[in-house]
Design a protein around this motif. Sequence first.
Motif, PDB file in Angstrom:
ATOM      1  N   GLY A  21      19.946   1.178   3.313  1.00 57.06           N
ATOM      2  CA  GLY A  21      19.776   0.235   1.924  1.00 57.06           C
ATOM      3  C   GLY A  21      18.128  -0.261   2.536  1.00 57.06           C
ATOM      4  N   SER A  22      17.982  -0.284   3.120  1.00 54.20           N
ATOM      5  CA  SER A  22      15.879  -0.510   4.086  1.00 54.20           C
ATOM      6  C   SER A  22      15.715   0.851   2.825  1.00 54.20           C
ATOM      7  CB  SER A  22      15.791  -0.827   5.410  1.00 54.20           C
ATOM      8  OG  SER A  22      16.336  -1.953   5.594  1.00 54.20           O
ATOM      9  N   ASN A  23      16.372   1.840   3.633  1.00 51.00           N
ATOM     10  CA  ASN A  23      15.761   2.967   2.532  1.00 51.00           C
ATOM     11  C   ASN A  23      15.853   3.048   1.593  1.00 51.00           C
ATOM     12  OD1 ASN A  23      16.230   6.384   2.326  1.00 51.00           O
ATOM     13  ND2 ASN A  23      15.207   6.271   4.279  1.00 51.00           N
ATOM     14  N   LEU A  24      17.085   2.877   0.724  1.00 51.95           N
ATOM     15  CA  LEU A  24      16.649   2.695  -0.695  1.00 51.95           C
ATOM     16  C   LEU A  24      15.588   2.054  -0.827  1.00 51.95           C
ATOM     17  CD1 LEU A  24      20.639   3.189  -1.250  1.00 51.95           C
ATOM     18  CD2 LEU A  24      18.839   4.967  -1.293  1.00 51.95           C
ATOM     19  N   PHE A  25      15.299   0.663  -0.642  1.00 55.22           N
ATOM     20  CA  PHE A  25      14.299   0.075  -0.756  1.00 55.22           C
ATOM     21  C   PHE A  25      13.183   0.727  -1.244  1.00 55.22           C
ATOM     22  CE2 PHE A  25      10.786  -3.178   0.006  1.00 55.22           C
ATOM     23  CZ  PHE A  25      11.020  -4.040  -1.229  1.00 55.22           C
ATOM     24  N   GLU A  69       9.463   6.231   8.477  1.00 51.32           N
ATOM     25  CA  GLU A  69      10.862   4.132   9.763  1.00 51.32           C
ATOM     26  C   GLU A  69      11.402   4.601   9.332  1.00 51.32           C
ATOM     27  OE1 GLU A  69       9.901   0.205  11.224  1.00 51.32           O
ATOM     28  OE2 GLU A  69       8.697   0.842  10.477  1.00 51.32           O
ATOM     29  N   SER A  70      12.121   4.117   7.844  1.00 47.85           N
ATOM     30  CA  SER A  70      13.461   4.010   7.427  1.00 47.85           C
ATOM     31  C   SER A  70      14.961   5.406   7.781  1.00 47.85           C
ATOM     32  CB  SER A  70      14.237   3.225   6.153  1.00 47.85           C
ATOM     33  OG  SER A  70      13.512   4.362   5.260  1.00 47.85           O
ATOM     34  N   ASN A  71      14.520   6.201   7.340  1.00 49.13           N
ATOM     35  CA  ASN A  71      14.439   7.601   7.808  1.00 49.13           C
ATOM     36  C   ASN A  71      15.062   8.142   9.147  1.00 49.13           C
ATOM     37  OD1 ASN A  71      15.103   8.887   5.364  1.00 49.13           O
ATOM     38  ND2 ASN A  71      13.056   9.830   5.681  1.00 49.13           N
ATOM     39  N   ALA A  72      14.147   7.168   9.959  1.00 52.11           N
ATOM     40  CA  ALA A  72      14.266   7.120  11.777  1.00 52.11           C
ATOM     41  C   ALA A  72      15.290   6.519  12.125  1.00 52.11           C
ATOM     42  CB  ALA A  72      13.548   7.397  11.995  1.00 52.11           C
ATOM     43  N   ARG A  73      15.466   5.654  11.377  1.00 52.26           N
ATOM     44  CA  ARG A  73      16.508   4.521  11.415  1.00 52.26           C
ATOM     45  C   ARG A  73      17.178   4.818  11.330  1.00 52.26           C
ATOM     46  NH1 ARG A  73      14.283  -0.542  14.229  1.00 52.26           N
ATOM     47  NH2 ARG A  73      15.875  -1.954  13.148  1.00 52.26           N
ATOM     48  N   LEU A  83       8.405   3.146  -3.047  1.00 51.13           N
ATOM     49  CA  LEU A  83       7.376   4.456  -3.041  1.00 51.13           C
ATOM     50  C   LEU A  83       7.374   5.184  -4.818  1.00 51.13           C
ATOM     51  CD1 LEU A  83       5.848   6.815  -2.556  1.00 51.13           C
ATOM     52  CD2 LEU A  83       7.922   7.797  -2.157  1.00 51.13           C
ATOM     53  N   CYS A  84       9.205   4.587  -5.982  1.00 48.85           N
ATOM     54  CA  CYS A  84       9.087   5.130  -7.332  1.00 48.85           C
ATOM     55  C   CYS A  84       8.198   4.485  -8.080  1.00 48.85           C
ATOM     56  CB  CYS A  84      10.061   4.833  -7.804  1.00 48.85           C
ATOM     57  SG  CYS A  84      11.385   6.834  -7.083  1.00 48.85           S
ATOM     58  N   ASP A  85       7.952   2.908  -7.664  1.00 45.82           N
ATOM     59  CA  ASP A  85       7.405   1.192  -8.266  1.00 45.82           C
ATOM     60  C   ASP A  85       5.617   1.651  -8.065  1.00 45.82           C
ATOM     61  OD1 ASP A  85       7.898  -0.904 -10.258  1.00 45.82           O
ATOM     62  OD2 ASP A  85       6.351  -1.449  -7.773  1.00 45.82           O
ATOM     63  N   SER A  97       0.395  -1.102  -0.330  1.00 47.19           N
ATOM     64  CA  SER A  97       0.048  -0.405  -0.432  1.00 47.19           C
ATOM     65  C   SER A  97       1.052   0.972   0.110  1.00 47.19           C
ATOM     66  CB  SER A  97      -0.806  -0.027   0.410  1.00 47.19           C
ATOM     67  OG  SER A  97      -1.396   0.798   1.427  1.00 47.19           O
ATOM     68  N   ILE A  98       0.681   2.351  -0.794  1.00 49.27           N
ATOM     69  CA  ILE A  98       0.819   3.772  -0.686  1.00 49.27           C
ATOM     70  C   ILE A  98       1.336   4.071   0.936  1.00 49.27           C
ATOM     71  CG2 ILE A  98      -0.915   4.732  -1.030  1.00 49.27           C
ATOM     72  CD1 ILE A  98       2.519   5.415  -2.882  1.00 49.27           C
ATOM     73  N   ILE A  99       0.302   3.880   1.643  1.00 46.31           N
ATOM     74  CA  ILE A  99       0.405   4.368   2.754  1.00 46.31           C
ATOM     75  C   ILE A  99       1.620   3.649   3.174  1.00 46.31           C
ATOM     76  CG2 ILE A  99      -1.230   4.411   4.917  1.00 46.31           C
ATOM     77  CD1 ILE A  99      -3.071   4.997   3.760  1.00 46.31           C
ATOM     78  N   ASP A 100       1.399   2.320   3.470  1.00 41.13           N
ATOM     79  CA  ASP A 100       2.603   1.748   3.702  1.00 41.13           C
ATOM     80  C   ASP A 100       3.962   1.597   3.156  1.00 41.13           C
ATOM     81  OD1 ASP A 100       0.855   0.350   5.517  1.00 41.13           O
ATOM     82  OD2 ASP A 100       0.670  -1.859   4.058  1.00 41.13           O
ATOM     83  N   VAL A 101       4.408   2.130   2.111  1.00 40.54           N
ATOM     84  CA  VAL A 101       5.343   2.578   1.760  1.00 40.54           C
ATOM     85  C   VAL A 101       5.686   3.769   2.177  1.00 40.54           C
ATOM     86  CG1 VAL A 101       6.970   3.454   0.323  1.00 40.54           C
ATOM     87  CG2 VAL A 101       5.420   1.136   0.111  1.00 40.54           C
ATOM     88  N   MET A 102       4.770   4.839   2.471  1.00 40.79           N
ATOM     89  CA  MET A 102       4.851   6.017   3.365  1.00 40.79           C
ATOM     90  C   MET A 102       5.674   6.245   4.444  1.00 40.79           C
ATOM     91  SD  MET A 102       2.061   8.240   1.457  1.00 40.79           S
ATOM     92  CE  MET A 102       2.186   9.683   2.756  1.00 40.79           C
ATOM     93  N   SER A 103       4.770   5.380   5.132  1.00 35.70           N
ATOM     94  CA  SER A 103       5.747   5.377   6.836  1.00 35.70           C
ATOM     95  C   SER A 103       6.380   4.393   6.811  1.00 35.70           C
ATOM     96  CB  SER A 103       4.242   4.308   6.940  1.00 35.70           C
ATOM     97  OG  SER A 103       3.990   2.896   7.208  1.00 35.70           O
ATOM     98  N   LYS A 104       6.664   3.083   5.988  1.00 33.52           N
ATOM     99  CA  LYS A 104       8.074   2.976   6.396  1.00 33.52           C
ATOM    100  C   LYS A 104       9.682   3.070   5.353  1.00 33.52           C
ATOM    101  CE  LYS A 104       8.283  -1.601   7.265  1.00 33.52           C
ATOM    102  NZ  LYS A 104       8.573  -1.666   8.547  1.00 33.52           N
ATOM    103  N   LEU A 105       9.191   4.755   5.150  1.00 35.90           N
ATOM    104  CA  LEU A 105      10.109   5.054   3.788  1.00 35.90           C
ATOM    105  C   LEU A 105      10.725   6.134   5.170  1.00 35.90           C
ATOM    106  CD1 LEU A 105      12.274   6.231   1.713  1.00 35.90           C
ATOM    107  CD2 LEU A 105      10.272   7.597   1.117  1.00 35.90           C
TER     108      LEU A 105
END
Length: 120
Positions: free
Chosen positions: A83-87, A21-25, A92-94, A11-19
């Motif tokens: 690496g996770s952030n880039l994923f 989260e990965s920034n925070a990590r 998001l691009c995909d 889900s776009i919402i999941d990808v936005m929130s995971k992105l």
Amino acid sequence: MVSEYLIRHKSIIDVMSKLQESNARINRALAKSITVCGCLQVNAKKQNFPLDSNLSELKNYTQSHLEGALCSNCAEVLENEIGSNLFYIAALCDLLGLNLQEVLKKEHDKIATLGIYNLS
């Protein structure tokens, strides 16, 4: 490859929130390299610029405020988090139908064209 492996958080919402989260990590891993490990130190102070310096000379007067070097453990943790952030950026691009390589190329070309005047 992202489109093949992005199943649970498609889900776009999941990808936005995971992105996010990965920034925070990444930020947390960097903070821990300073406050827990100590391989990095921050010595921050006001950036001083000579009044008569021009824009192209400013990089000679700025500092990162960072001292030390990442130990192998902190470097490995940060590499994994980045690496996770880039994923998730690729995901998001995909989902949006954007080509990540093209996005990077356009940004590179813009920076190469505008140089130091690309300050935004």
